[in-house]
Design an enzyme around this catalytic site. Sequence first.
Site, PDB file in Angstrom:
ATOM      1  N   HIS A 167       0.872  -1.180   0.000  1.00 32.91           N
ATOM      2  CA  HIS A 167       0.000   0.000   0.000  1.00 32.91           C
ATOM      3  C   HIS A 167       0.909   1.230   0.000  1.00 32.91           C
ATOM      4  O   HIS A 167       2.142   1.094  -0.078  1.00 32.91           O
ATOM      5  CB  HIS A 167      -0.952  -0.042   1.199  1.00 32.91           C
ATOM      6  CG  HIS A 167      -0.267  -0.319   2.509  1.00 32.91           C
ATOM      7  ND1 HIS A 167       0.619   0.573   3.084  1.00 32.91           N
ATOM      8  CD2 HIS A 167      -0.297  -1.391   3.342  1.00 32.91           C
ATOM      9  CE1 HIS A 167       1.073   0.079   4.215  1.00 32.91           C
ATOM     10  NE2 HIS A 167       0.544  -1.128   4.392  1.00 32.91           N
ATOM     11  N   GLY A 222       1.974   3.050   2.248  1.00 31.94           N
ATOM     12  CA  GLY A 222       3.009   3.009   3.288  1.00 31.94           C
ATOM     13  C   GLY A 222       4.268   2.339   2.746  1.00 31.94           C
ATOM     14  O   GLY A 222       5.385   2.871   2.866  1.00 31.94           O
ATOM     15  N   HIS A 223       4.089   1.168   2.109  1.00 33.27           N
ATOM     16  CA  HIS A 223       5.243   0.473   1.515  1.00 33.27           C
ATOM     17  C   HIS A 223       5.880   1.336   0.432  1.00 33.27           C
ATOM     18  O   HIS A 223       7.102   1.419   0.325  1.00 33.27           O
ATOM     19  CB  HIS A 223       4.804  -0.854   0.880  1.00 33.27           C
ATOM     20  CG  HIS A 223       4.255  -1.843   1.850  1.00 33.27           C
ATOM     21  ND1 HIS A 223       2.934  -2.212   1.859  1.00 33.27           N
ATOM     22  CD2 HIS A 223       4.849  -2.547   2.843  1.00 33.27           C
ATOM     23  CE1 HIS A 223       2.741  -3.110   2.819  1.00 33.27           C
ATOM     24  NE2 HIS A 223       3.881  -3.325   3.429  1.00 33.27           N
ATOM     25  N   LYS A 262       4.871   3.026  11.794  1.00 33.69           N
ATOM     26  CA  LYS A 262       3.642   2.402  12.290  1.00 33.69           C
ATOM     27  C   LYS A 262       3.988   1.226  13.207  1.00 33.69           C
ATOM     28  O   LYS A 262       3.349   0.998  14.219  1.00 33.69           O
ATOM     29  CB  LYS A 262       2.777   1.927  11.130  1.00 33.69           C
ATOM     30  CG  LYS A 262       1.506   1.331  11.643  1.00 33.69           C
ATOM     31  CD  LYS A 262       0.600   0.936  10.542  1.00 33.69           C
ATOM     32  CE  LYS A 262      -0.177  -0.264  10.976  1.00 33.69           C
ATOM     33  NZ  LYS A 262       0.488  -1.521  10.664  1.00 33.69           N
TER      34      LYS A 262
END
Length: 284
Positions: free
Chosen positions: A34, A36-37, A149
């Site tokens: 997503h 984030g990656h 996170k």
Amino acid sequence: MEIIETVSGMKRVCREEARAGKTIGLVPTMGYWHEGHLSLIRAARKRCQVVVVSVFVNPLQFGPQEDYQQYPRDFSRDIRLAKSEGVDYIFHPSAEELYPQSFKTEVEVRELSNTLCGKSRPGHFKGVATVVLKLFNIVRPDAAFFGQKDAQQALIIKRVIDDLDLDVELVILPIIREEDGLAMSSRNLYLNPQERSAAAILYKSLQKARELVRGGERRAPVIISRMKQMIEQEPLARIDYISLTDADNLWEVDSIEGKVLIALAVFIGKTRLIDNLLLDVSGA
Ligand code: PAF
């Protein structure tokens, strides 16, 4: 972009790249990427000449009752994204390749691994530390990129790097959030529409904590209890933990001072979600 499935193949290309004087950035992932990656991959792309991304759902970090089998996987999509982000190599080993029958060694980071998420997920961080050290040894990256996170994971990996004298620069990047504040996670896929909107409560409770601190509140139990009250009003939510700790050693604090991590894990329906907020109130 090349996909490599064997440890020997990955070692060979990484040694060749290093011999050619190139810097190597590693982004360890479990796939199903997503934003984030992608933020980690983009940071690696900016900083390093060669970008290696591992895609490996690591069985060692899942408990027997956890979601190893169901964990979302979409390797074809990850490959497409990798190509468009300019990734050089995807390392995509099988579980047998990384953990052959003879495999016996585990990496344990004492204390840091047994608190917060480690309490509800015994053995989880042993699995993480073990696979990350293997990936570091295989790729020998100059820099490795992880997300804030997983704040506890990041601290544990920092401990492994420092304790075992590894030559890897650890780069931690900010949490990427959905519009309503929900931290991006592959596990968000498990949420049905009602659960998805209920899941915003994690971030809302962190915002409440920040607001309280900004308003001068320093008592950790008061902040925790206000967050708890808020989350308990959400019928689909069940708190696993809410914790205020020193941001460096994860010791619980009674009052907010210096760098503090506010971390929580909450079940939304059957899905366990985590989130956190780093506060620095030195002199504030
Ligand atoms: O954060 C993750 O996705 C995993 O814990 C990691 C670091 C790839 C190890 O399996």
